[in-house]
Enzyme design. Structure first.
Site: not given
Ligand code: 5BU
Length: 364
Positions: A39, A62-63, A98, A100-102, A317, A336
């Site tokens: 990140d 990753t993001h 992540k 999340v949807d139809i 944590y 981090r």
């Protein structure tokens, strides 16, 4: 559960998902059950970090949407360059999207748009609050993607109406040279109407295939890390279900987590396992892999005094010892803890050693 006392090398033989079998073997060969959550804020920092920490990890998380300057070019962009680093060092890329949807929307988000996540991320994850059909939708999208990659060319056969575009399995000759013989006479089952056009399109990008540590890098460079006894990786994509989160006040109930377990069992050829805080394998034939964020070590040389402090924004944590040894997860995800250290590569090594020791202790 048996997976708790089984060596990763053993689990590599029986896991239901081909990418899990590959990953478990990689873990054994690299002696690592560490995932770096990369990140950082720029594409340049991301690639530099991946290159430096690559030897210590088996998964890079990753993001992509928090990276400034992400280059979307499918051949030369950030995804493709990460994929090349994954081949060089031997790790898998996990985009923590992540979904999340139809079902229809997640199919498009996963395979199309700007990021084309399926092209470069071996693994991604989904929240199944919207219902488990969406897992099947993603599995279908990944299977279509894989079929297209395997044949190297995409052949659109237009039958009757322009909408009935399909991927023709017979169409490509597999070498991606664009002259796949989608010759218009191979009638698919149940196809109605007459063929009005056949278009063969050469694969326009190099897919981010799983690492092949023992071969030459696909872009011509010799790999720096050679795992002589690694088999060639399968060309697959996998999903982790977001079963439990690491945060305070997390609203995911036990019933939701159980629904994830059921959805995983129903989609064994696409679901590799979970992002979870504990081992969720309960049935004898569960072979799922567990990855766990919310992991930190006390500073080197300092004693561990009770629970670790959170980040003040909901993150909590646990140590690798607790996550791997007590709660029974397989891979710890650290962001981090490593990135904010003075020397991230050596801190990554400290985490790798601790997490691996906790795994070895679990086997005894
Ligand atoms: P950290 O810096 O080690 O706290 O970062 C943790 C990463 O894992 C960060 O990218 C989160 O988005 C991600 N994460 C998490 O912290 N907790 C979860 O339950 C899930 C993801 Br799912």
């Amino acid at each position: 559960h048996p997976t708790l006392s089984q060596a990763f090398a053993e689990r590599a033989k029986t896991a239901s998902h081909p990418l899990s079998r590959y990953l478990l073997r990689l873990m054994d060969v690299k002696a690592s059950n560490l995932c770096l959550s990369a990140d950082v804020t720029t594409a340049r920092d991301l690639l530099a970090l991946a290159d430096k920490v690559g030897p210590s990890i088996v998964v890079l998380k990753t993001h992509y949407d928090l990276i400034a300057g992400w280059d979307y070019n499918p051949q030369t962009g950030t995804g493709a360059r990460l994929a090349a680093l994954a081949r060089k060092h031997g790790f898998l890329i996990f985009e923590d999207r992540k979904f999340v949807d139809i079902g229809k929307t997640v199919q498009m988000q996963y395979t199309a748009g700007t990021a084309r996540i399926v092209d470069w991320a071996h693994i991604t994850n989904a929240n199944i609050d919207a219902g488990k059909d969406m897992v099947r939708a993603m599995a279908e999208a990944a299977a279509k993607w894989k079929a297209r990659i395997n044949y190297g060319v995409r052949t659109s056969v237009t039958v009757g109406t322009p909408e009935s575009d399909r991927f023709d399995d017979e169409g490509g000759n597999g070498n991606g040279n664009g002259n796949g013989n989608g010759n218009g006479n191979g009638d698919g089952e149940g196809r109605k109407g007459s063929i009005v056009s056949v278009t063969t399109v050469t694969q326009s990008f190099e897919p981010a295939d799983p690492p092949r540590p023992h071969t030459t890098d696909a872009r011509g460079g010799a790999p720096e890390v050679v795992f002589a006894d690694m088999e060639e990786a399968p060309m697959d994509r996998g999903l982790l279900l977001l079963a439990q989160m690491s945060t305070t006040g997390c609203l995911m109930t036990a019933a939701y987590t159980q629904a994830c377990v059921e959805a995983a069992r129903e989609n064994r050829d696409f679901v590799m396992g979970y992002v979870a805080q504990e081992c969720l394998n309960t049935a004898a034939d569960d072979t799922f892999v567990h990855m766990t964020p919310g992991c930190k070590l006390p500073p080197a040389g300092e004693e561990e005094h009770g629970p670790l402090e959170g980040d003040g924004l909901g993150q909590q944590y646990n140590t690798p010892d607790r996550l791997i040894g007590v709660l029974g997860t397989d891979i710890v995800i650290v962001g981090r803890g490593i990135i904010a250290a003075d020397d991230p590569p050596s801190e990554a090594e400290r985490y790798r050693r601790k997490a691996w020791k906790a795994y070895l202790a679990r086997l005894e």
